[in-house]
Every structure is written in structure tokens, then in C-alpha cells.
Write a protein that holds these residues in place. Structure first.
Motif, mmCIF file in Angstrom:
data_model
loop_
_atom_site.group_PDB
_atom_site.id
_atom_site.type_symbol
_atom_site.label_atom_id
_atom_site.label_comp_id
_atom_site.label_asym_id
_atom_site.label_seq_id
_atom_site.Cartn_x
_atom_site.Cartn_y
_atom_site.Cartn_z
ATOM 1 N N VAL A 289 0.848 -1.191 0.000
ATOM 2 C CA VAL A 289 0.000 0.000 0.000
ATOM 3 C C VAL A 289 0.886 1.243 0.000
ATOM 4 O O VAL A 289 1.879 1.306 0.724
ATOM 5 N N LYS A 290 0.518 2.225 -0.795
ATOM 6 C CA LYS A 290 1.261 3.483 -0.815
ATOM 7 C C LYS A 290 0.840 4.361 0.361
ATOM 8 O O LYS A 290 -0.328 4.402 0.731
ATOM 9 N N ARG A 291 1.804 5.049 0.953
ATOM 10 C CA ARG A 291 1.524 5.841 2.151
ATOM 11 C C ARG A 291 0.563 7.000 1.876
ATOM 12 O O ARG A 291 -0.167 7.424 2.771
ATOM 13 N N ASP A 292 0.554 7.502 0.652
ATOM 14 C CA ASP A 292 -0.317 8.628 0.304
ATOM 15 C C ASP A 292 -1.634 8.181 -0.324
ATOM 16 O O ASP A 292 -2.392 8.998 -0.846
ATOM 17 N N ASP A 510 0.927 -12.713 4.266
ATOM 18 C CA ASP A 510 2.207 -13.217 3.779
ATOM 19 C C ASP A 510 3.200 -12.065 3.650
ATOM 20 O O ASP A 510 4.348 -12.161 4.057
ATOM 21 N N ASN A 511 2.743 -10.961 3.087
ATOM 22 C CA ASN A 511 3.591 -9.767 2.938
ATOM 23 C C ASN A 511 2.654 -8.563 2.842
ATOM 24 O O ASN A 511 2.054 -8.324 1.803
ATOM 25 N N TYR A 512 2.518 -7.810 3.929
ATOM 26 C CA TYR A 512 1.545 -6.709 4.026
ATOM 27 C C TYR A 512 2.337 -5.467 4.443
ATOM 28 O O TYR A 512 2.731 -5.323 5.606
ATOM 29 N N ILE A 513 2.603 -4.567 3.486
ATOM 30 C CA ILE A 513 3.552 -3.468 3.722
ATOM 31 C C ILE A 513 2.944 -2.148 3.272
ATOM 32 O O ILE A 513 2.270 -2.075 2.238
ATOM 33 N N VAL A 514 3.206 -1.098 4.042
ATOM 34 C CA VAL A 514 2.879 0.280 3.669
ATOM 35 C C VAL A 514 4.190 0.984 3.359
ATOM 36 O O VAL A 514 5.071 1.085 4.220
ATOM 37 N N ILE A 515 4.361 1.448 2.111
ATOM 38 C CA ILE A 515 5.643 2.037 1.702
ATOM 39 C C ILE A 515 5.512 3.552 1.522
ATOM 40 O O ILE A 515 4.422 4.080 1.427
#
Length: 515
Positions: A289-292, A510-515
Motif C-alpha cells: 500500500v502506498k503511504r499517500d 504473507d507480505n503486508y507493507i505500507v511504503i
């Protein structure tokens, strides 16, 4: 403005830290530094002193002087601004402002001076930016480390599972040898080889369909707990398993005392089920997910696995149902009758005379993938709002959970800059823990349900760049899935009455990331 050199000197004239920024001989710089103590009069309040060729701009720091040497044509206001920036950097790298403390931090201070002044000119940077440049932190490096750590964790989970399987295999082999003598290793189905058309080259199904040789008796049921032999084997297994857990703890792994050491993060539990047939249905989320706002990728992968305890129980078909979703596609094992599955949603073997494999291992039969999902389908949204105020950065983080799922064991991991102490947590819905080794703040919520669909946390750290707090990693599980796939009935092919069965349904990250 041209800065010739920046230095920290003692009142006796000894240079503790010195950086030269223009092409000038070392003896010339040393001569200028040696002349400085003689030019500074006692009891005077001046911040600079001039000679025929250069200007000394200085500031006392306890028993030391922070000194900037410039040419006389330099703007004094800019010189003072440079001195002010350097004075803020010194305590960031030297905890004690005495000769011993400054000498210990000399290398870091010299590097910080280089980032603040380039080719004799002051850089337009803040203290936080100088620290970031010196530490050479990067968003891509942190993302790479998170991905590598995820792979390491998966390998360790697989290692735990293999240890348990090996120990169980040893116990079963010991029971067989005592009852029937040594047995030959089981042969694989001839048409289930990973070569040719047997498995279609699909590694997820490889080495799973095996059958005991004909004519050999099946392994006897485990002896009662009162048996001395069985009890001794269980104690030996427990001892070895505990040693393995201790070794993982020594490596820094967090192992819960009341959980099984095997890889039960996915699939069926290593504890044998009480029902003769057990089904495990699991979906794994991969999302960035994108931070913005917006999604970089969103992918769901699911598996239906079967475990049959006895040899005669494998002559069955599974009836399933699921929710129709856009982007949902199924893939069945080559052993499965695809036409029957596509037309009636029955999971059955192509050859009705060949049973499903039996034993303690689960067998994946159907897998699926869900794509074409948008941001509104996220089970959990995380927003991070860092803001710098003075010498501190205040971080507000909030989560908002979807009504679709109740989430268990939620952990939101926020990377932090290198800190000497734990961050100051001002407010939190849930619990927190600071991992000083990896410089990560872990925000934990045991359960997110109808009573707490949203929550927040606020903490403060020393002033740092806002990108330091990304990427944020999220982990959780749920007892329902996106596809809502379930087994509604188990139909026997040879017995009159339907057998008892149990099923376990779960959704995991499995891979849940906010970048």
C-alpha cells in the motif's frame, strides 16, 4: 563565504577534531589553530576575532571551543549560522562534552562536519538530514531488508516444521520396526512423478501423493500413554524439541511457550485431528500500500488441503461452495477430476478406485488466486502522520479495519531511527514493544472486532526525516476468507454413511507493507 576549516579545540590549543575544506597546507592550518588561544582574551564576550588574513568565529562548549576559520571577506552572519549548525551537531554525536568524549566521537563529528560544509560553503541542511546522510539510510534498503527478513522467517518456519516431521517419522518407524520388523521406504505413484504429465511440473504438489506398498500392514495406532516404550519416546521427542526451541530463542526468535514448535502458520495443525478427515482452507495476502493512498499490488492466494487418517477413508469426494468474486481463478491438482470440479464443485479423484493418500501429512488439492481487488477491499488500513516540531518528531499512527473480518493477533511494525532509549509513547489503543536490536516499534492489538474497528497511537522520537518511519509492516490472521470457500459435505464412495470431518479456515498475511 569561504570556510577554511572547522575544529573543536581545547583551551590549551590542542585540536581534538579538525576538518579542512579548501586547498591549504596542513602546516598552515595547524599554525592557525595554534595561534587561536593567544588571540582569545579572557573575560571578553566576543564571538569572533580577526587577524590580518583570517577570521576566527568561535563558541565556548564547556572546557572546549567550537571554531570556524573563514577568510575576512566572508559574511559574518553566514559564519554565525554555520557555527550554530555545528554547535547543534556536536551533542548529537558526543554525549559528554569533554576532551575524552569528543575524542571518542571524533570520526562521527568529522563526517557530520563534512555533510554540513562542502567546498567551503554551508549546505542547506538540518541536523536531522545530516544524521540521515551520515547513517546512509535509504527507503529501498529498508524495504530490501524487510523482504529478506520475511524470507528468513519463512525458512525458519519451514525448518521448525521439518524438525517435527522428522521426529514423528522416527517415532513411527520405531513403532513399525518393533511390530513388524524393518519396512522398505514407501513407493511413489508411478503416474505422480514430477516429470512428464503426472504433476504438470507444479512444485506445490510435488512429493505429496505417496502410497504404502501393497501387502504391507499399516502402522499400528499409538500405544496408550501408560506404555513405558511410548512414554520414553515422547519424552525424548519433547527434549529434542525443547532444545531446538532454546536454540531459536538464543538467535533472538520470539517463541510462545504455549504454541507448537512446528510450522502451523499455514496448513493443518501438527496435532493429529480427532476426526478421520480434516480439511485446511487458507488464504494468504500479499499487498503493498502506498503511504499517500493507492495500492501498488494486491494479491490473494488460497489453498485447500486434505488429511485422511486411515487407509480406507480416502474413497471420498468433497463438496465445496464459495463466493463468486471478479478475478477469482481456480487450479486443481492433476489427480483431481477437473470436469467434475468445474461443473458441480466436487473435489474428487479422476480414478474413483484410487483413494486420496492417508497419513499425518496434508495434501493440497485445490489452489486459487484472487486479483482485481481495490483499496476498499483491504482488511486493515494504516496511516502514519509524522511531523517535526523543534528537536522532536511526533508520529501519529491510526488503523481502520474493514467490517468484513475480525482480525486476531494484529502487529504493526514501525521502523525507527537509531535511538539510545525507547521512544516516548504518549497514547495507544493496544500494547507496544520496542525492539532495540532492529530499531522497530511494534504496536499490538490482540483482537479487532466490532468494538474497536479503528484505533490510534502517538509517540515521539528525536527529530528525524519522516521517511524513516517507512516501510511499515503489518501482520494478522482471521477465521474467514475473501473467497468464503468451505466444504459443505464429504461424500463417501464406498461407505453407506458420510464420515465425520473437521475443517479449519483462516486468512493470514504473507507480505503486508505500507511504503
Amino acid at each position: 563565504m569561504v570556510v577554511l576549516a572547522a575544529s573543536i579545540v581545547s583551551k590549551s590549543g590542542r585540536a581534538l577534531v579538525s576538518r579542512q575544506f579548501v586547498d591549504m597546507s596542513r602546516s598552515r592550518i595547524e599554525g592557525l589553530l595554534a595561534a587561536f588561544p593567544k588571540l582569545v582574551g579572557t573575560g571578553k564576550q566576543h564571538t569572533y576575532v580577526e587577524t590580518e588574513n583570517v577570521r576566527y568565529v568561535y563558541q565556548p562548549i564547556e572546557a572546549l571551543y567550537l571554531l570556524v576559520i573563514t577568510n575576512k571577506q566572508s559574511n559574518i552572519l553566514e559564519d554565525l549560522e554555520t557555527l550554530r549548525l555545528l554547535s547543534k551537531l556536536v551533542p548529537e554525536y558526543s554525549p559528554s562534552l569533554d576532551e575524552e568524549g569528543v575524542c571518542r566521537a571524533a570520526f562521527d563529528l568529522a563526517s557530520a562536519f563534512d555533510e554540513a560544509i562542502s567546498l567551503g560553503n554551508k549546505e542547506n541542511v538540518t541536523v536531522a538530514q545530516v544524521k540521515q546522510y551520515c547513517e546512509m539510510e535509504s527507503h529501498e534498503e529498508k524495504l530490501y531488508k524487510l523482504v529478506m527478513q520475511s524470507k528468513i522467517n519463512e525458512t525458519k518456519d519451514h525448518m521448525r516444521k521439518r524438525v517435527t516431521e522428522i521426529e514423528k517419522s522416527k517415532n513411527d518407524r520405531g513403532n513399525n520396526e518393533k511390530a513388524f520388523g524393518p519396512l522398505r521406504p514407501p513407493n511413489s505413484f508411478s503416474d505422480m512423478s514430477t516429470k512428464g504429465t503426472g504433476l504438470g511440473g507444479d512444485p506445490i504438489f510435488a512429493d505429496l501423493f505417496t502410497q504404502k506398498p501393497k501387502g504391507l500392514p499399516s502402522a499400528p495406532a499409538p500405544a496408550p500413554a501408560t506404555s513405558k516404550v511410548s512414554g520414553g519416546m515422547k519424552l525424548g521427542k519433547a527434549k529434542k524439541t525443547n532444545q531446538f526451541i532454546d536454540s531459536l530463542k538464543a538467535e533472538g526468535e520470539l517463541i510462545s511457550e504455549d504454541t507448537q514448535p512446528s510450522g502451523i502458520q499455514s496448513g493443518l495443525s501438527s496435532v493429529p485431528p480427532s476426526d478421520p478427515i480434516a480439511v485446511a482452507i487458507e488464504e494468504k495476502i500479499n499487498v503493498t500500500v502506498k503511504r499517500d493512498g493507492g495500492i501498488h499490488n494486491f494479491d490473494i492466494q488460497g489453498t485447500l488441503a486434505l488429511q485422511v487418517l486411515n487407509d480406507t477413508g480416502g474413497f471420498i469426494q468433497l463438496q465445496i461452495e464459495n463466493q463468486d468474486l471478479p478475478g477469482l481463478s481456480f487450479k486443481t491438482h492433476p489427480y483431481i477430476n477437473k470436469e467434475l470440479f468445474n461443473s458441480q464443485k466436487f473435489v474428487g479423484a479422476k480414478d474413483p478406485n484410487r483413494p486420496f493418500p492417508s497419513g499425518q501429512n496434508e495434501t493440497p488439492l485445490v489452489k486459487w488466486r484472487i486479483q482485481e481487488l481495490d483499496e476498499s477491499s483491504l482488511p486493515l488500513s494504516v496511516n502514519c502522520w509524522p511531523s517535526v516540531s523543534g528537536n522532536e518528531t511526533y508520529v501519529n499512527i491510526e488503523y481502520e479495519a474493514s467490517e468484513m473480518f475480525d482480525l486476531h493477533n494484529v502487529v504493526i511494525s514501525i521502523p525507527l531511527p537509531a535511538l539510545r532509549a525507547a521512544p516516548s509513547v504518549r497514547q495507544i489503543d493496544g500494547e507496544w514493544k520496542y525492539d532495540s536490536r532492529n530499531s522497530v516499534l511494534e504496536w499490538s492489538i490482540f483482537l479487532i472486532d466490532q468494538s474497536n474497528r479503528s484505533g490510534s497511537m502517538e509517540f515521539a522520537v528525536p527529530a528525524t526525516d519522516p521517511s524513516t518511519f517507512f516501510p511499515i509492516s503489518v501482520g494478522f490472521s482471521a477465521s474467514s476468507t475473501f473467497s468464503d470457500l468451505k466444504v459443505t459435505a464429504v461424500l463417501p464412495l464406498r461407505e453407506a454413511s458420510p464420515p465425520k470431518f473437521s475443517q479449519r479456515i483462516r486468512l493470514v498475511t504473507d507480505n503486508y507493507i505500507v511504503i
